[in-house]
Design an enzyme around this catalytic site. Structure first.
Site, PDB file in Angstrom:
ATOM      1  N   GLY A 152     -10.314  26.115  -2.629  1.00  0.00           N
ATOM      2  CA  GLY A 152     -11.529  26.499  -1.905  1.00  0.00           C
ATOM      3  C   GLY A 152     -12.749  25.621  -2.102  1.00  0.00           C
ATOM      4  N   GLU A 177     -17.331  26.011  -8.131  1.00  0.00           N
ATOM      5  CA  GLU A 177     -16.509  27.033  -7.475  1.00  0.00           C
ATOM      6  C   GLU A 177     -17.044  27.314  -6.066  1.00  0.00           C
ATOM      7  OE1 GLU A 177     -13.939  28.470  -6.918  1.00  0.00           O
ATOM      8  OE2 GLU A 177     -13.655  30.360  -7.986  1.00  0.00           O
ATOM      9  N   ASP A 178     -16.163  27.761  -5.181  1.00  0.00           N
ATOM     10  CA  ASP A 178     -16.594  28.048  -3.813  1.00  0.00           C
ATOM     11  C   ASP A 178     -17.358  29.369  -3.712  1.00  0.00           C
ATOM     12  OD1 ASP A 178     -14.331  29.586  -4.375  1.00  0.00           O
ATOM     13  OD2 ASP A 178     -13.264  29.095  -2.531  1.00  0.00           O
ATOM     14  N   ASP A 195     -16.643  36.517  -6.256  1.00  0.00           N
ATOM     15  CA  ASP A 195     -16.462  37.819  -5.626  1.00  0.00           C
ATOM     16  C   ASP A 195     -16.468  38.875  -6.740  1.00  0.00           C
ATOM     17  OD1 ASP A 195     -15.784  39.692  -3.657  1.00  0.00           O
ATOM     18  OD2 ASP A 195     -13.657  39.233  -3.745  1.00  0.00           O
ATOM     19  N   THR A 196     -15.305  39.290  -7.246  1.00  0.00           N
ATOM     20  CA  THR A 196     -15.275  40.240  -8.367  1.00  0.00           C
ATOM     21  C   THR A 196     -15.772  39.586  -9.661  1.00  0.00           C
ATOM     22  OG1 THR A 196     -13.022  39.612  -8.972  1.00  0.00           O
ATOM     23  CG2 THR A 196     -13.256  41.442  -7.422  1.00  0.00           C
ATOM     24  N   LEU A 204     -13.713  33.396 -12.412  1.00  0.00           N
ATOM     25  CA  LEU A 204     -14.595  32.572 -13.238  1.00  0.00           C
ATOM     26  C   LEU A 204     -14.686  33.064 -14.664  1.00  0.00           C
ATOM     27  CD1 LEU A 204     -17.544  31.456 -10.972  1.00  0.00           C
ATOM     28  CD2 LEU A 204     -15.845  30.034 -12.116  1.00  0.00           C
ATOM     29  N   LYS A 241     -21.107  36.576  -3.886  1.00  0.00           N
ATOM     30  CA  LYS A 241     -20.975  37.864  -3.190  1.00  0.00           C
ATOM     31  C   LYS A 241     -21.246  38.964  -4.223  1.00  0.00           C
ATOM     32  CE  LYS A 241     -17.299  37.939  -0.211  1.00  0.00           C
ATOM     33  NZ  LYS A 241     -15.940  38.410   0.176  1.00  0.00           N
ATOM     34  N   ASP A 265     -10.762  29.811   3.202  1.00  0.00           N
ATOM     35  CA  ASP A 265      -9.684  30.037   4.164  1.00  0.00           C
ATOM     36  C   ASP A 265      -9.453  31.505   4.512  1.00  0.00           C
ATOM     37  OD1 ASP A 265      -8.639  30.820   1.586  1.00  0.00           O
ATOM     38  OD2 ASP A 265      -6.653  30.804   2.503  1.00  0.00           O
ATOM     39  N   ARG A 316     -10.243  26.089   6.672  1.00  0.00           N
ATOM     40  CA  ARG A 316     -10.881  25.364   5.578  1.00  0.00           C
ATOM     41  C   ARG A 316     -11.664  24.151   6.076  1.00  0.00           C
ATOM     42  NH1 ARG A 316      -8.910  27.267   0.643  1.00  0.00           N
ATOM     43  NH2 ARG A 316      -6.751  27.948   0.592  1.00  0.00           N
TER      44      ARG A 316
HETATM   45  P1  5GP Z   1     -13.000  36.605  -7.736  1.00  0.00           P
HETATM   46  O1  5GP Z   1     -12.053  36.291  -8.833  1.00  0.00           O
HETATM   47  O2  5GP Z   1     -14.443  36.314  -8.075  1.00  0.00           O
HETATM   48  O3  5GP Z   1     -12.819  38.005  -7.210  1.00  0.00           O
HETATM   49  O4  5GP Z   1     -12.582  35.750  -6.500  1.00  0.00           O
HETATM   50  C1  5GP Z   1     -12.790  34.430  -6.358  1.00  0.00           C
HETATM   51  C2  5GP Z   1     -11.841  33.880  -5.310  1.00  0.00           C
HETATM   52  O5  5GP Z   1     -11.509  34.840  -4.279  1.00  0.00           O
HETATM   53  C3  5GP Z   1     -12.498  32.736  -4.598  1.00  0.00           C
HETATM   54  O6  5GP Z   1     -12.306  31.519  -5.287  1.00  0.00           O
HETATM   55  C4  5GP Z   1     -11.829  32.771  -3.244  1.00  0.00           C
HETATM   56  O7  5GP Z   1     -10.632  32.041  -3.302  1.00  0.00           O
HETATM   57  C5  5GP Z   1     -11.486  34.233  -3.016  1.00  0.00           C
HETATM   58  N1  5GP Z   1     -12.486  34.893  -2.142  1.00  0.00           N
HETATM   59  C6  5GP Z   1     -13.346  35.860  -2.488  1.00  0.00           C
HETATM   60  N2  5GP Z   1     -14.122  36.235  -1.444  1.00  0.00           N
HETATM   61  C7  5GP Z   1     -13.724  35.465  -0.406  1.00  0.00           C
HETATM   62  C8  5GP Z   1     -14.152  35.366   0.964  1.00  0.00           C
HETATM   63  O8  5GP Z   1     -15.062  36.034   1.471  1.00  0.00           O
HETATM   64  N3  5GP Z   1     -13.489  34.447   1.733  1.00  0.00           N
HETATM   65  C9  5GP Z   1     -12.498  33.657   1.247  1.00  0.00           C
HETATM   66  N4  5GP Z   1     -11.939  32.792   2.079  1.00  0.00           N
HETATM   67  N5  5GP Z   1     -12.066  33.734  -0.037  1.00  0.00           N
HETATM   68  C10 5GP Z   1     -12.688  34.615  -0.848  1.00  0.00           C
END
Ligand code: 5GP
Length: 173
Positions: free
Chosen positions: A41, A95-96, A99-100, A104, A127, A155, A161
């Site tokens: 990402g 990092e892109d 989310d949760t 990271l 987010k 994606d 992408r």
């Molecule tokens: P986390 O571990 O913080 O929940 O998620 C991180 C990963 O979830 C990101 O690197 C990405 O790959 C994916 N992700 C979370 N939210 C989105 C979103 O809105 N769109 C996309 N394409 N990927 C997301």
């Protein structure tokens, strides 16, 4: 039918990347960075920001993915680890989207155990409403609402992408 509307335009992204790169360049003046991109990402954000940062650096990549069925624990798989030894070095994780926070927070623990001199995190999108575990973010591009985002490296089923902008992705029947 798939509906995708623009959310962050190319010019907005470029402007913000410039600002972040400026801050990083000032913060690391006189040092050398090891910039670590998290694939897939972050590839586009990574390419844009590293060429705008005015500090000597080396680069490396981590390829990670999450176990599809364990969102509650947020377990992640390291598909490809770093090639560089990070001990004693100044690391910026790029990092892109956060989310949760599981990805990271896991990577941060893993890398801190290797004893870098410092470890900072630069995330293009935050987010925040979706956060389950706190993770310190040092540089943030944009805070965004709880929407599914595609483009600029991000994606949906490995598509979109290549879009140069960020769009909100909706799937409806
Ligand atoms: P986390 O571990 O913080 O929940 O998620 C991180 C990963 O979830 C990101 O690197 C990405 O790959 C994916 N992700 C979370 N939210 C989105 C979103 O809105 N769109 C996309 N394409 N990927 C997301």
């Amino acid at each position: 039918m798939i509906i995708s509307k623009p959310f962050l335009k190319v010019e907005q992204i470029q402007q913000r990347v410039k600002e972040l790169a400026g801050r990083i360049s000032r913060d690391y003046e006189g040092k050398e960075i090891l910039a670590v991109g998290i694939l897939k990402g972050a590839f586009m954000f990574f390419a844009d920001i590293v060429r705008t940062i005015q500090v000597p650096m080396t680069i490396d990549f981590l390829i990670v993915s999450s176990y599809a069925k364990t969102e509650s624990t947020g377990e992640i798989i390291i598909r490809s680890d770093l090639k560089e030894d990070i001990k004693g070095r100044d690391i910026i994780l790029i990092e892109d989207i956060v989310d949760t926070g599981y990805t990271l927070s896991h990577l941060r623990e893993m890398l801190l155990a290797r004893q870098p001199a410092s470890l900072k995190i630069c995330a293009f999108l935050d987010k925040r409403p979706r956060r389950k575990v706190e993770v310190p973010l040092d540089y943030i591009g944009f805070e965004i609402p709880d929407e599914y985002i595609v483009g600029y490296g991000l994606d949906y089923e490995n598509r979109f992408r290549n879009l140069p902008y960020i769009a909100i992705f909706k799937e409806s029947v």
